[in-house]
Design a protein around this motif. Structure first.
Motif, PDB file in Angstrom:
ATOM      1  N   ASN A 144      -1.211  11.953   4.914  1.00  0.00           N
ATOM      2  CA  ASN A 144      -1.526  10.991   3.848  1.00  0.00           C
ATOM      3  C   ASN A 144      -0.698   9.708   3.918  1.00  0.00           C
ATOM      4  OD1 ASN A 144      -3.543  12.508   2.012  1.00  0.00           O
ATOM      5  ND2 ASN A 144      -1.957  14.015   2.503  1.00  0.00           N
ATOM      6  N   LYS A 145      -0.056   9.507   5.066  1.00  0.00           N
ATOM      7  CA  LYS A 145       0.720   8.266   5.304  1.00  0.00           C
ATOM      8  C   LYS A 145       1.666   7.953   4.144  1.00  0.00           C
ATOM      9  CE  LYS A 145      -2.394   6.088   8.587  1.00  0.00           C
ATOM     10  NZ  LYS A 145      -3.226   7.282   8.849  1.00  0.00           N
ATOM     11  N   ILE A 146       2.468   8.948   3.804  1.00  0.00           N
ATOM     12  CA  ILE A 146       3.405   8.805   2.677  1.00  0.00           C
ATOM     13  C   ILE A 146       4.567   7.893   3.096  1.00  0.00           C
ATOM     14  CG2 ILE A 146       5.072  10.079   1.226  1.00  0.00           C
ATOM     15  CD1 ILE A 146       2.119  10.619   0.466  1.00  0.00           C
ATOM     16  N   ASN A 160       0.832  -1.211   0.000  1.00  0.00           N
ATOM     17  CA  ASN A 160       0.000   0.000   0.000  1.00  0.00           C
ATOM     18  C   ASN A 160       0.863   1.257   0.000  1.00  0.00           C
ATOM     19  OD1 ASN A 160       1.027  -0.287   2.499  1.00  0.00           O
ATOM     20  ND2 ASN A 160      -0.792   0.439   3.577  1.00  0.00           N
ATOM     21  N   ASN A 161       1.877   1.267  -0.849  1.00  0.00           N
ATOM     22  CA  ASN A 161       2.762   2.432  -0.860  1.00  0.00           C
ATOM     23  C   ASN A 161       2.038   3.709  -1.276  1.00  0.00           C
ATOM     24  OD1 ASN A 161       5.692   1.605  -0.380  1.00  0.00           O
ATOM     25  ND2 ASN A 161       4.886   0.004  -1.718  1.00  0.00           N
ATOM     26  N   ASN A 162       2.212   4.718  -0.461  1.00  0.00           N
ATOM     27  CA  ASN A 162       1.753   6.060  -0.827  1.00  0.00           C
ATOM     28  C   ASN A 162       3.002   6.890  -1.076  1.00  0.00           C
ATOM     29  OD1 ASN A 162      -1.082   5.712  -0.411  1.00  0.00           O
ATOM     30  ND2 ASN A 162      -0.638   5.618   1.774  1.00  0.00           N
ATOM     31  N   ILE A 163       3.062   7.504  -2.246  1.00  0.00           N
ATOM     32  CA  ILE A 163       4.300   8.178  -2.646  1.00  0.00           C
ATOM     33  C   ILE A 163       4.005   9.631  -3.024  1.00  0.00           C
ATOM     34  CG2 ILE A 163       6.241   8.099  -4.285  1.00  0.00           C
ATOM     35  CD1 ILE A 163       5.299   5.056  -4.673  1.00  0.00           C
ATOM     36  N   LEU A 164       4.919  10.506  -2.613  1.00  0.00           N
ATOM     37  CA  LEU A 164       4.796  11.913  -3.008  1.00  0.00           C
ATOM     38  C   LEU A 164       5.983  12.262  -3.912  1.00  0.00           C
ATOM     39  CD1 LEU A 164       3.581  14.812  -2.766  1.00  0.00           C
ATOM     40  CD2 LEU A 164       4.995  15.113  -0.706  1.00  0.00           C
ATOM     41  N   VAL A 165       5.682  12.721  -5.124  1.00  0.00           N
ATOM     42  CA  VAL A 165       6.718  13.154  -6.067  1.00  0.00           C
ATOM     43  C   VAL A 165       6.715  14.681  -6.075  1.00  0.00           C
ATOM     44  CG1 VAL A 165       7.442  13.094  -8.501  1.00  0.00           C
ATOM     45  CG2 VAL A 165       6.399  11.065  -7.461  1.00  0.00           C
ATOM     46  N   LEU A 166       7.900  15.283  -5.965  1.00  0.00           N
ATOM     47  CA  LEU A 166       7.972  16.751  -5.956  1.00  0.00           C
ATOM     48  C   LEU A 166       8.523  17.276  -7.276  1.00  0.00           C
ATOM     49  CD1 LEU A 166       9.357  17.416  -2.349  1.00  0.00           C
ATOM     50  CD2 LEU A 166       6.974  17.442  -3.122  1.00  0.00           C
ATOM     51  N   GLY A 210      11.084  11.200  10.283  1.00  0.00           N
ATOM     52  CA  GLY A 210      10.648   9.814  10.037  1.00  0.00           C
ATOM     53  C   GLY A 210      10.060   9.579   8.659  1.00  0.00           C
ATOM     54  N   ILE A 211      10.182  10.538   7.757  1.00  0.00           N
ATOM     55  CA  ILE A 211       9.662  10.347   6.388  1.00  0.00           C
ATOM     56  C   ILE A 211      10.849  10.046   5.465  1.00  0.00           C
ATOM     57  CG2 ILE A 211       8.375  11.413   4.462  1.00  0.00           C
ATOM     58  CD1 ILE A 211       6.633  11.363   6.952  1.00  0.00           C
ATOM     59  N   GLU A 212      10.763   8.965   4.718  1.00  0.00           N
ATOM     60  CA  GLU A 212      11.863   8.575   3.833  1.00  0.00           C
ATOM     61  C   GLU A 212      11.876   9.431   2.570  1.00  0.00           C
ATOM     62  OE1 GLU A 212      14.299   6.479   4.145  1.00  0.00           O
ATOM     63  OE2 GLU A 212      13.705   5.532   6.036  1.00  0.00           O
TER      64      GLU A 212
END
Ligand code: AMP
Ligand code: GLY
Length: 424
Positions: free
Chosen positions: A67-69, A6-12, A92-94
């Motif tokens: 959003n549990k990224i 269930n990966n949630n990913i943020l792309v910048l 704690g966010i990778e």
């Protein structure tokens, strides 16, 4: 590797690079949500746009928590230079990208030159000057052509291959007068090298580096490499100079010694790293490092990757790259950048683009959005200098070029242009 389904990913970012990253991530069934900030009209179709200022890291953090990224992928070096990895990792966010210190490989040319000398990496002979005024004095005693570089980032405008003293002085005067970069920037003067250039891309997890592919970049705005430098007007992948021996040399003689010494210095590198090299008569020389994927090279390199991009990101994050086999297709890929008239200088925005909507599913040819937006009426408008990227692949370069340019000809807007000699 433990897979999280269930990966949630943020792309910048909001360019063609980020569009292709989002698309590559989307191919995995282990991805739940892909978010992107600021994104663009193309990204909006495949990812959720995060309504945050991507340069306000506190907002990014809040968004990630809410959003549990699982991890963030910063597209451009700007985020890395500002320390996004350090900031988010402490919370704690990778982040798939190096620390601010490890980013020195791109953000300080002086740092990279020192590291090359420390590591025995072939690079042009160089000297450092305190500032542009000092460089003007030193240059009086030098033979031309010679290369002048600002130490710090300067949006692709920080390097001059100077044919004569007059050109060098004009460039340095622009720095002294505050028209270009920072007045305080140290200046590197280096030997002019000759040969073909190529970019070699690696995924790095702190210990191991795995080869992702190579590209030949077309940096100048005009055909036959005339005119101003740009972020890139197109590329082909792989570089025509790529073969097993070359890849092994770049890895063993350039990338590995760099990473080993980075670790010794306490600047362990994780993320994506690419080496810009020149094939000279004296061997492969390092010209520069970039600490992220290139734009538009990323679009062409990812087009050939068979290994899932999510698995690469997860292996970087977990430090398990050693166990991951990265496979690439034998196809050749081509990326052509469609740009606004005036780029890389002044250009208009908000001009309606025609032809794209009909072209969403063209098999081996993809259209990535770079500077686009939609207005209230749903019309697609230009919103930047580099507007669209057309990426095609085929068994050979001729077929790849034919397919790609065929699609380029179907897109138009008032005042658009693209280079017709990519890959030639
Ligand atoms: P860089 O930002 O260091 O990659 O430099 C930008 C471009 O300037 C390179 O892609 C090369 O085309 C050119 N360049 C940089 N260093 C040299 C050099 N020592 N000799 C010849 N050309 C160079
Ligand atoms: N295309 C060159 C870069 O991304 O820096």
């Amino acid at each position: 590797m433990r897979k999280i389904s269930n990966n949630n990913i943020l792309v910048l970012g909001g360019g063609g690079r980020e569009h292709s990253i989002c698309e590559s991530l989307k191919k995995s069934k282990n991805v739940q949500n892909i978010y992107c900030a600021p994104g663009n009209a193309g990204i909006k179709k495949i990812a959720k746009i995060a309504n945050i200022n991507s340069y306000e890291f506190k907002h990014v953090l809040k968004f990630c928590k809410k959003n549990k990224i699982n991890f963030v992928v910063p597209g451009s070096e700007d985020y890395l230079e500002k320390g996004i990895s350090d900031f988010l990792k402490l919370e704690g966010i990778e982040v798939i990208g190096p620390s601010k210190y490890a980013s020195l490989l791109e953000t300080s040319k002086y740092f990279t030159k020192k590291l090359c000398d420390l590591s025995g990496i072939k690079t042009a002979k160089w000297i450092i000057c305190d500032d542009a005024k000092n460089a003007k004095v030193i240059l009086k005693t030098k033979k031309f052509p010679i290369v002048i570089k600002m130490d710090s980032l300067a949006a692709g405008k920080g390097v001059l291959v100077a044919k004569k003293l007059n050109d060098a002085n004009k460039f340095l005067d622009n720095i002294i007068n505050g028209k270009l970069g920072s007045r305080k920037s140290k200046i590197i003067i280096e030997e002019c090298l000759y040969g073909e250039e190529g970019s070699f891309f690696f995924a790095v997890d702190g210990n191991d580096a795995k080869y992702l592919g190579s590209a030949k970049d077309y940096k100048r705005v005009g055909e036959r490499n005339k005119g101003l430098n740009t972020g890139g007007m197109g590329c082909i992948s792989p570089s025509p100079r790529e073969n097993k021996k070359v890849v092994s040399s770049v890895l063993k003689e350039i990338v590995k010694p760099t990473l080993e010494n980075m670790k010794k210095l306490g600047y362990s590198f994780t993320g994506f790293l690419y080496a810009g090299v020149m094939f000279t008569k004296k061997g492969i020389y390092l010209i520069e490092y970039n600490v992220r994927l290139g734009d538009p090279e990323c679009q062409a390199v990812l087009a050939r990757l068979k290994t899932n991009f999510l698995d690469i990101c997860l292996a970087i994050k977990a430090g398990t790259l050693k166990k991951l086999k990265i496979e690439k297709s034998k196809n050749i890929s081509v990326c052509v950048v469609l740009a606004s008239k005036g780029y890389p200088e002044k250009y208009a925005k908000g001009i309606e683009i025609f032809g794209v909507n009909k072209l969403n599913n063209e098999g081996d040819v993809k259209i990535y959005h770079a500077g686009t937006k939609k207005n209230n009426l749903g019309k697609l408008l230009t919103n930047g200098g580099r507007v669209l990227n057309v990426v095609g692949k085929a068994k050979n370069i001729k077929k790849a070029l034919d397919k790609t340019y065929d699609i380029c000809r179907k897109i138009h807007w008032k005042g658009y242009f693209y280079r017709k000699d990519i890959g030639s």
